[in-house]
Design a protein around this motif. Structure first.
Motif, mmCIF file in Angstrom:
data_model
loop_
_atom_site.group_PDB
_atom_site.id
_atom_site.type_symbol
_atom_site.label_atom_id
_atom_site.label_comp_id
_atom_site.label_asym_id
_atom_site.label_seq_id
_atom_site.Cartn_x
_atom_site.Cartn_y
_atom_site.Cartn_z
ATOM 1 N N ASN A 376 0.834 -1.203 0.000
ATOM 2 C CA ASN A 376 0.000 0.000 0.000
ATOM 3 C C ASN A 376 0.869 1.253 0.000
ATOM 4 O O ASN A 376 1.804 1.359 0.794
ATOM 5 N N THR A 377 0.524 2.199 -0.867
ATOM 6 C CA THR A 377 1.271 3.448 -0.964
ATOM 7 C C THR A 377 0.306 4.621 -0.915
ATOM 8 O O THR A 377 -0.749 4.601 -1.558
ATOM 9 N N SER A 378 0.657 5.643 -0.148
ATOM 10 C CA SER A 378 -0.066 6.909 -0.178
ATOM 11 C C SER A 378 0.939 8.024 -0.415
ATOM 12 O O SER A 378 2.147 7.834 -0.217
ATOM 13 N N VAL A 379 0.460 9.178 -0.856
ATOM 14 C CA VAL A 379 1.347 10.304 -1.134
ATOM 15 C C VAL A 379 0.766 11.558 -0.477
ATOM 16 O O VAL A 379 -0.432 11.806 -0.534
ATOM 17 N N ARG A 380 1.637 12.310 0.155
ATOM 18 C CA ARG A 380 1.252 13.521 0.880
ATOM 19 C C ARG A 380 1.913 14.728 0.244
ATOM 20 O O ARG A 380 3.126 14.718 -0.011
ATOM 21 N N THR A 381 1.133 15.763 -0.044
ATOM 22 C CA THR A 381 1.670 17.079 -0.377
ATOM 23 C C THR A 381 1.369 17.983 0.806
ATOM 24 O O THR A 381 0.833 17.550 1.821
#
Length: 592
Positions: A376-381
């Motif tokens: 599982n991968t998430s990305v934060r800006t």
């Protein structure tokens, strides 16, 4: 514990070359700064009074933020060893071969450079006290990754926090008292010994990771306490677990205070960079600022960590920094702050945070920070998080991730989705996934452990628990059974071997054989050693990990190992009783 180190001939800390700055920020110090890094294990962002949690009081940790800097949005990985790899290297953990927390998947690739090695090369005395979790056998061992001195354990979790078995520079020893207190005692001795020379002290504490063991002094305060900040009833918070975790956090705070007191006593506080953070989100459902997710999750609550840095007179006091940052930024930031030449052999994913620390209005571009675990991968800006399922959240308006706005902002969702796909593909290309043997016979290592954790049981043999890190083997009842390790002998030589075992009186007399390649050694179990399982007597909450026993070393004799990859095989040739033994580990000592 005194180390002999050539002194630095010249040190001038100047010209912090800030990214995006037209003018350098000049700082000077007569001596290179010491560095102390505290890393807690499974402590959530919300497990501090600094975060607004009124259930506990952490004045010493809070003071680091008051006297230094705090990052409001600092991100680590969802579990232990990936975060530690990123702290050490400034690179995402999958680049360094770290994909899991046991079975060898926690080991950091040998072609990665750690910031500890850079400090060591610059003349620092370096030491780690606590949980390593990036490889046990040399050259993955902390003593081979830049630490002159190591006291603690290399596994992912430990089964006993009261005078447990530990290691000191590879040699097996017995701890003294409660583990976090013991680790701190050893760190205080090191600081005292190295007070005249620059030092790097890394304190990766083992708490509040389970098993939930904490001395009465800390537990008594919480056992009958009415907690003010609890989750809604439908979330089924385990209040006893929460109380144990908070008690452990207050113990950590007390130990942080002891270290800070020692620095002040020795007149070192002004010239010491002190850092505090955790390795992932909380290890249970408890108050965490309303964020979604806990340990193991790539949502905000699983990856947001406190991050405080104090350096009196050099860094602003009480400054809170809103820009996102992460574990990958520690290496370049430390290199920038200390002026050490960062001769890293691979490109970094992190960037120096010094501009955010020292400038009021730094030129700082928005960035993406990726979180990954278990596929599982998430990305934060700065403003948004795209989760592992492609849901988009406005983290400023919706920090609890309750409303998916992907349909409302399709272009932002698309761009972040493409970035996430690209990142996953890049990591997959760098991570080959090949099985790596466990190393044995490293020429600079006197001792090498081969624990049950790293072995495969065959036949009737079972692990004491499905979580391998502090497990042992039991139910060894047939000559057809065996235990194997996939090993690579780095350099040939002769080794003495000990097996750490337990065996009842009625089961004495088994003859066992250890073989690797064409060499073998045999021994007979002649002495009974049958201690009970323990650990439950100190647990505040029933554990999910293995209980432990006091295993005893039994000499097996000497064996010659040839260089190369092979199977290390342990089996029984004769079993007069019901079982052979319970087995915790093999210990190899190089003779020549």
């Amino acid at each position: 514990m005194l180390l002999h180190r050539e002194p630095l001939l010249i040190f001038i800390l100047s010209l912090f070359c800030c990214m995006g700055c037209d003018q350098p920020v000049q700082q000077q110090a007569s001596n290179p700064p010491n560095v102390v890094i505290f890393l807690s294990d499974d402590q959530g962002w919300g497990d501090l009074s600094h975060s607004g949690n009124t259930n506990l009081h952490t004045p010493n940790i809070d003071r680091l933020a008051q006297n230094g800097l705090s990052f409001e949005r600092f991100y680590v990985e969802p579990v232990c060893s990936p975060t530690r790899a990123e702290l050490l290297t400034g690179r995402y953990h999958l680049r360094g071969g770290v994909s899991g927390t046991s079975a060898g998947e926690e080991r950091l690739d040998l072609d990665e450079t750690t910031f500890v090695e850079l400090f060591q090369e610059a003349g620092y005395a370096t030491a780690a006290f606590g949980k390593w979790h990036n490889g046990m056998q040399h050259p993955y061992h902390p003593n081979a990754r830049g630490f002159d001195y190591f006291y603690g354990f290399c596994s992912g979790h430990w089964g006993d926090y009261f005078s447990p078995p530990l290691e000191e520079n590879g040699k097996l020893v017995k701890g003294e008292g409660y583990l976090v207190d013991d680790l701190t005692n050893k760190a205080l001795e090191f600081i005292e010994d190295q007070r005249e020379a620059p030092f790097l002290v890394y304190l990766p504490y083992n708490t509040p990771h389970s098993p939930m063991q904490v001395p009465d002094q800390w537990w008594d305060k919480f056992e009958a306490k009415e907690l003010e900040m609890v989750l809604p009833e439908e979330q089924n918070e385990d209040l006893q677990f929460t109380k144990a975790a908070l008690a452990m956090c207050e113990n950590i705070d007390w130990n942080v205070g002891r270290v800070m007191g020692k620095l002040e006593e020795l007149g070192l506080e002004e010239n010491t960079i002190v850092i505090y953070l955790s390795d992932n989100g909380p290890n249970s459902l408890r108050w965490n600022g309303g964020m979604k997710g806990r340990k193991g999750s790539t949502d905000e609550g699983g990856v947001r960590s406190p991050f405080f840095m104090q350096w009196p007179g050099r860094l602003p006091a009480g400054k809170s920094i809103p820009q996102i940052a992460g574990a990958i930024d520690l290496l370049p930031t430390l290199m920038d702050l200390t002026g050490i030449n960062a001769s890293v052999n691979r490109p970094l994913d992190g960037k120096s945070l010094v501009p955010l620390m020292l400038e009021d209005n730094p030129l700082w571009e928005d960035r993406m920070i990726f979180s990954h675990w278990n596929g599982n991968t998430s990305v934060r800006t700065q403003r948004y998080r795209l989760d592992s399922e492609g849901r988009l959240y406005d983290m400023e308006a919706d920090p609890g991730q309750s409303s998916d706005i992907a349909a409302e902002y399709p272009e932002i969702a698309r761009q972040l989705g493409l970035a996430k796909t690209d990142w996953d593909e890049e990591m997959a290309a760098e991570f080959d996934g090949n099985a790596r043997p466990f190393t044995l016979g490293y020429p600079e290592a006197t001792y090498t452990q081969m624990p049950a954790r790293d072995a495969e049981p065959h036949g009737n043999i079972k692990r004491s628990n499905r979580f391998p890190n502090d497990s042992f083997f039991t139910n060894w009842s047939s000559t057809q059974d065996s235990i194997t390790w996939d090993v690579e002998v780095i350099e040939a030589g002769e080794f003495s071997v000990e097996v750490y075992y337990t065996c009842s009186e009625k089961n004495l007399g088994s003859r066992i054989q250890l073989s690797v390649g064409g060499d073998q050694v045999q021994a007979k179990v002649k002495k009974a050693h049958d201690p009970p399982l323990r650990g439950m007597e100190n647990d505040r909450v029933e554990r999910m990990e293995s209980y432990v026993k006091d295993f005893k070393p039994m000499p097996m004799g000497r064996i010659k190992l040839e260089k190369g990859r092979s199977k290390l095989v342990l089996k029984a040739l004769e079993i007069p009783g019901d079982q052979v033994m319970d087995l915790r580990l093999l210990l190899f000592k190089r003779i020549n």
